[in-house]
Each structure stands twice: as structure tokens, then as C-alpha cells.
Design an enzyme around this catalytic site. Structure first.
Site, PDB file in Angstrom:
ATOM      1  N   LYS A 232       5.935  19.350   2.547  1.00 55.01           N
ATOM      2  CA  LYS A 232       4.854  19.459   3.534  1.00 55.01           C
ATOM      3  C   LYS A 232       3.811  20.482   3.082  1.00 55.01           C
ATOM      4  O   LYS A 232       4.124  21.410   2.339  1.00 55.01           O
ATOM      5  CB  LYS A 232       5.408  19.805   4.922  1.00 55.01           C
ATOM      6  CG  LYS A 232       5.572  21.272   5.215  1.00 55.01           C
ATOM      7  CD  LYS A 232       5.818  21.504   6.697  1.00 55.01           C
ATOM      8  CE  LYS A 232       5.845  23.006   6.974  1.00 55.01           C
ATOM      9  NZ  LYS A 232       4.521  23.642   7.024  1.00 55.01           N
TER      10      LYS A 232
ATOM     11  N   LYS B 108       1.352  27.060   4.510  1.00 56.65           N
ATOM     12  CA  LYS B 108       0.633  28.302   4.193  1.00 56.65           C
ATOM     13  C   LYS B 108       1.306  29.017   3.043  1.00 56.65           C
ATOM     14  O   LYS B 108       0.664  29.668   2.231  1.00 56.65           O
ATOM     15  CB  LYS B 108       0.678  29.249   5.392  1.00 56.65           C
ATOM     16  CG  LYS B 108      -0.095  28.780   6.580  1.00 56.65           C
ATOM     17  CD  LYS B 108      -0.351  29.980   7.479  1.00 56.65           C
ATOM     18  CE  LYS B 108      -0.322  29.585   8.929  1.00 56.65           C
ATOM     19  NZ  LYS B 108       1.059  29.544   9.460  1.00 56.65           N
TER      20      LYS B 108
ATOM     21  N   LYS C 278      13.613  28.199   3.484  1.00 58.37           N
ATOM     22  CA  LYS C 278      12.896  29.449   3.224  1.00 58.37           C
ATOM     23  C   LYS C 278      13.786  30.502   2.569  1.00 58.37           C
ATOM     24  O   LYS C 278      13.303  31.294   1.757  1.00 58.37           O
ATOM     25  CB  LYS C 278      12.262  29.997   4.505  1.00 58.37           C
ATOM     26  CG  LYS C 278      11.071  29.169   4.963  1.00 58.37           C
ATOM     27  CD  LYS C 278      10.155  29.923   5.904  1.00 58.37           C
ATOM     28  CE  LYS C 278       8.887  29.109   6.142  1.00 58.37           C
ATOM     29  NZ  LYS C 278       7.995  29.703   7.122  1.00 58.37           N
TER      30      LYS C 278
HETATM   31  P1  ATP Z   1       4.663  28.749   6.646  1.00 57.87           P
HETATM   32  O1  ATP Z   1       4.658  28.049   5.335  1.00 57.87           O
HETATM   33  O2  ATP Z   1       4.380  30.240   6.540  1.00 57.87           O
HETATM   34  O3  ATP Z   1       5.854  28.439   7.526  1.00 57.87           O
HETATM   35  P2  ATP Z   1       3.155  26.758   8.013  1.00 57.87           P
HETATM   36  O4  ATP Z   1       2.074  26.128   7.237  1.00 57.87           O
HETATM   37  O5  ATP Z   1       4.435  26.005   8.154  1.00 57.87           O
HETATM   38  O6  ATP Z   1       3.380  28.212   7.430  1.00 57.87           O
HETATM   39  P3  ATP Z   1       3.352  27.668  10.746  1.00 57.87           P
HETATM   40  O7  ATP Z   1       2.584  28.829  11.270  1.00 57.87           O
HETATM   41  O8  ATP Z   1       4.795  27.863  10.405  1.00 57.87           O
HETATM   42  O9  ATP Z   1       2.568  27.112   9.462  1.00 57.87           O
HETATM   43  O10 ATP Z   1       3.235  26.460  11.778  1.00 57.87           O
HETATM   44  C1  ATP Z   1       2.220  26.397  12.781  1.00 57.87           C
HETATM   45  C2  ATP Z   1       2.131  25.010  13.376  1.00 57.87           C
HETATM   46  O11 ATP Z   1       1.587  24.109  12.394  1.00 57.87           O
HETATM   47  C3  ATP Z   1       3.477  24.405  13.778  1.00 57.87           C
HETATM   48  O12 ATP Z   1       3.296  23.667  14.969  1.00 57.87           O
HETATM   49  C4  ATP Z   1       3.823  23.493  12.653  1.00 57.87           C
HETATM   50  O13 ATP Z   1       4.677  22.439  13.033  1.00 57.87           O
HETATM   51  C5  ATP Z   1       2.452  22.978  12.256  1.00 57.87           C
HETATM   52  N1  ATP Z   1       2.422  22.559  10.851  1.00 57.87           N
HETATM   53  C6  ATP Z   1       2.683  23.341   9.780  1.00 57.87           C
HETATM   54  N2  ATP Z   1       2.562  22.645   8.648  1.00 57.87           N
HETATM   55  C7  ATP Z   1       2.217  21.382   9.015  1.00 57.87           C
HETATM   56  C8  ATP Z   1       1.953  20.187   8.283  1.00 57.87           C
HETATM   57  N3  ATP Z   1       2.014  20.188   6.963  1.00 57.87           N
HETATM   58  N4  ATP Z   1       1.631  19.078   8.982  1.00 57.87           N
HETATM   59  C9  ATP Z   1       1.548  19.085  10.336  1.00 57.87           C
HETATM   60  N5  ATP Z   1       1.796  20.178  11.080  1.00 57.87           N
HETATM   61  C10 ATP Z   1       2.123  21.322  10.430  1.00 57.87           C
HETATM   62 MG    MG Z   2       6.093  26.943   9.068  1.00 58.45          MG
END
Ligand code: ATP
Ligand code: MG
Length: 342
Positions: free
Chosen positions: A201, A204, A118
Site C-alpha cells: 500500500k 507515509k 511495522k
Molecule cells: P504510516 O505508513 O506511517 O502508517 P499511513 O500512510 O498508513 O502512514 P496513517 O496515518 O497510518 O497513514 O493512516 C491515516 C488514514 O489513511 C487511515 O484511515 C488509513 O486507513 C488511510 N490510508 C493510509 N494509507 C492508505 C492507502 N494507501 N490507501 C487508502 N487509505 C489509506
Molecule cells: Mg498507517
């Protein structure tokens, strides 16, 4: 210390940084609902203090927090059963995080892959909060003495650090106070990949909206994104081994399996030999049938903002009945003079 000396308790969180997506649903939300059905206390959190480690537009943050609350409920979290909270409304998270900033070591934080990913090449310009993020996450968990944390695969390293912080705190103060929390990373979709790039992955924060299926996407958008998802020219294999070296194909099969509550083996037994031109519409229909009811319910709940705010206020009250005593005991252990009883 064994974790069995602590009553099982589940905690997990999601950042209200917008774009709640299929990876969050399969890797986190769906698992949260499974845990809620068990005979264990479950606490789920909108981690807004984590979201601001990168700048958030204030109006968007408020909307995303309420939308995430609606997403939790629409996905099956019952705020009467689970404790549903917004992190900043439970101040003990941030207070314990400060203590953990003094327990965690710089070297531990520097090794975190999320920090490296990040902050990118411009670490000097990243916020101090982004660097300290895992200490706040450890506090989120340990301020409840939570023993199990369902998360996606990307959070494994942060959970290991949470254990390291608990172990070092217990060792430094000669106590058996914080549990060694277990990560729970289960299911066919613990790491849903970007639809545009099978090596990244789904996130968001990915600037490409086509990389992810948002829980607020309508049926047309979902079908279009799946149709355009990157794949290879081969037909689907009948055996799991045939997905090795085919990250995009594997991702779509994993998503199908997780949505349909099947194993990858079962899915391949059905679809092996088919072309993507046939499989993608099947996947799109399945995704729409599972996600449309959630997005409809989210939209309905978003019309009832006062209701959402009341749910969060009630959640914070229930949470603080747990967190305030644990913080008080932590302060006592580390030698702070207790404030006069009110
Ligand atoms: P950001 O990109 O802002 O970090 P994010 O998509 O990674 O957002 P988070 O809020 O950081 O979302 O994570 C929330 C939950 O969703 C965590 O338990 C994380 O492990 C899970 N998660 C996030 N992305 C994935 C993915 N691509 N596949 C499975 N689980 C995910
Ligand atoms: Mg995340």
C-alpha cells in the site's frame, strides 16, 4: 448491544508522520469531508501519540502536525463544523488507552498485521507503544462513543479489535457503556497501492518518495511520478474483470475513478483499449487539477502558524467537553474513587 442505542458520531485520525499522500486523501480525508456534509457530529484528529510509536524528530513532528492540520482544512474540513484536534492536547485519549491496555489481551495484539508489518523481523526491539497502538486507537474512538469510523482498508483489523475491546469491557463490568463501532470503508480507492509496487500500500513511511504522490508535490513532481509508475505492457481493458491479476493497472484506474468521482466501470468504458502512454498523462492532469488547489492552500495556511495553533486549542476545548465526562464515567464503572469536584 445494538449500536442504534448510541447517537451517531464520527471519529477518525491521521498520523502526523509527514508525507501526507494521495492514499490518505482518497481513503480518509475525502471521506471525512463527505461525512462532515451529513447531519452528524464529526471529530477528526492528528494522532501524534501514534506517530511517536516510531521515533520522530521533534522539530519535524511539530511541523508535520501543523502541516496535517493545514491539510485537513485545505481538503475541506471546516474547524467550525467538525471538531479538529491534536491527540496529545486531549489527555483523555491516553488515559482511556491505559484502561484498554488492561482490557485487551496479548494474543489479540500479536495477531495484528500492522504490528507484524511495522515491527518486522526485529519485534524485540520495537517499542511497546507500537505493540499497544490498537488499544490507543480504540480509546481514540471510544472516548467519544463514536459509532462510525471512516478509514482505509488497512485499518479494518484495528476496527474489529476496537469492537472486541468494547464488547469485553461491557461484558467484564456488566454495562452497556461503549458502542460497537462500525468501520466505514467506502469508495474506489480504499487501498491505494504504491506506485512502485502494486502489492504494497502507498504509505507515509515508505522510504521511496517515488512510491507515493504527496499532497505537497508540485505539478511536475506529480506528472513525473505517474509517468514512472510501474505498469504492464498491455492496453487497458474495457471490463473490470480484465484488471484481475494486473495490480498496477488496477491501482491507476482506481485512483482515476476516485479522483474523478466515477465508478471503475465508467472509467473503463471511456479508456478501455488505450495504452498507458495515453492514460498516464490523463491521470496526471486529473491528479494535478484535484491536488494543486489543496497544496496551494496548505502552503498558504502554513504561513499562519498562530492561526493553526488557535484552531487546535479551540478543538481540544470542544473535544474535552465530550471526553472528560466519558472518562469520568469509565473510571466510576471500573471502581476508581472519584476526585473531589473542583
Ligand atoms: P504510516 O505508513 O506511517 O502508517 P499511513 O500512510 O498508513 O502512514 P496513517 O496515518 O497510518 O497513514 O493512516 C491515516 C488514514 O489513511 C487511515 O484511515 C488509513 O486507513 C488511510 N490510508 C493510509 N494509507 C492508505 C492507502 N494507501 N490507501 C487508502 N487509505 C489509506
Ligand atoms: Mg498507517
Amino acid at each position: 448491544m445494538s449500536e442504534t442505542s448510541f447517537t451517531p458520531r464520527v471519529f477518525s485520525g491521521i498520523q502526523p508522520s509527514g508525507n501526507l499522500h494521495l492514499g490518505n486523501y482518497l481513503g480518509a480525508l475525502k471521506r471525512f469531508v463527505d461525512w462532515q456534509a451529513k447531519d452528524v457530529e464529526t471529530i477528526y484528529c492528528m494522532v501524534d501519540l501514534h506517530a511517536i510509536t516510531v521515533w520522530q524528530d521533534p522539530a519535524d513532528l511539530k511541523k508535520s502536525t501543523r502541516e496535517l492540520c493545514a491539510g485537513f482544512i485545505a481538503a475541506g474540513i471546516d474547524p467550525e463544523d467538525s471538531i479538529l484536534i491534536n491527540q496529545s492536547q486531549v489527555p483523555e485519549h491516553a488515559q482511556l488507552a491505559w484502561v484498554f491496555n488492561c482490557v485487551a489481551r496479548m494474543g489479540w495484539m500479536q495477531r495484528m498485521t500492522q504490528w507484524k508489518d511495522k515491527a518486522g523481523k526485529n519485534q524485540q526491539n520495537a517499542s511497546l507503544g507500537l505493540f499497544a497502538y490498537p488499544a490507543l486507537m480504540a480509546a481514540d474512538i471510544l472516548v467519544y462513543h463514536a459509532t462510525h469510523v471512516p478509514v482505509g482498508e488497512d485499518q479494518k483489523q484495528h476496527l474489529e479489535l476496537t469492537r472486541d475491546i468494547a464488547i469485553k469491557f461491557n461484558h467484564d463490568y456488566g454495562v452497556n457503556f461503549f458502542p460497537e463501532t462500525e468501520p466505514v470503508i467506502e469508495g474506489a480507492a480504499t487501498r491505494v497501492m504504491s506506485l512502485r509496487d502494486g502489492s504494497k500500500k502507498m504509505s507515509k513511511s515508505d522510504p521511496s518518495d517515488a512510491s507515493r504522490i504527496n499532497l505537497t508535490d508540485d505539478a511536475d513532481a506529480i506528472a513525473k511520478k505517474i509517468r514512472k509508475a510501474k505498469t504492464d505492457p498491455e492496453a487497458l481493458p474495457s471490463e473490470v474483470k480484465g484488471l484481475e491479476e494486473r495490480p498496477e493497472a488496477r491501482n491507476l484506474v482506481n485512483i482515476y475513478a476516485a479522483l474523478n468521482e466515477q465508478t471503475v466501470e465508467q472509467v473503463l468504458a471511456d479508456v478501455g483499449g488505450r495504452q498507458f502512454s495515453e492514460f498516464k498523462p490523463m491521470l496526471a492532469d486529473l491528479a494535478v487539477s484535484k491536488l494543486a488547489p489543496i497544496s496551494t492552500e496548505m502552503a498558504r495556511l502554513m504561513q499562519q502558524q498562530d492561526e493553526i495553533d488557535k484552531i487546535l486549542a479551540r478543538g481540544a476545548e470542544r473535544a474535552r467537553a465530550i471526553t472528560a465526562p466519558i472518562l469520568r464515567q469509565t473510571y466510576d464503572i471500573i471502581g476508581m474513587v472519584p476526585p473531589p469536584a473542583i
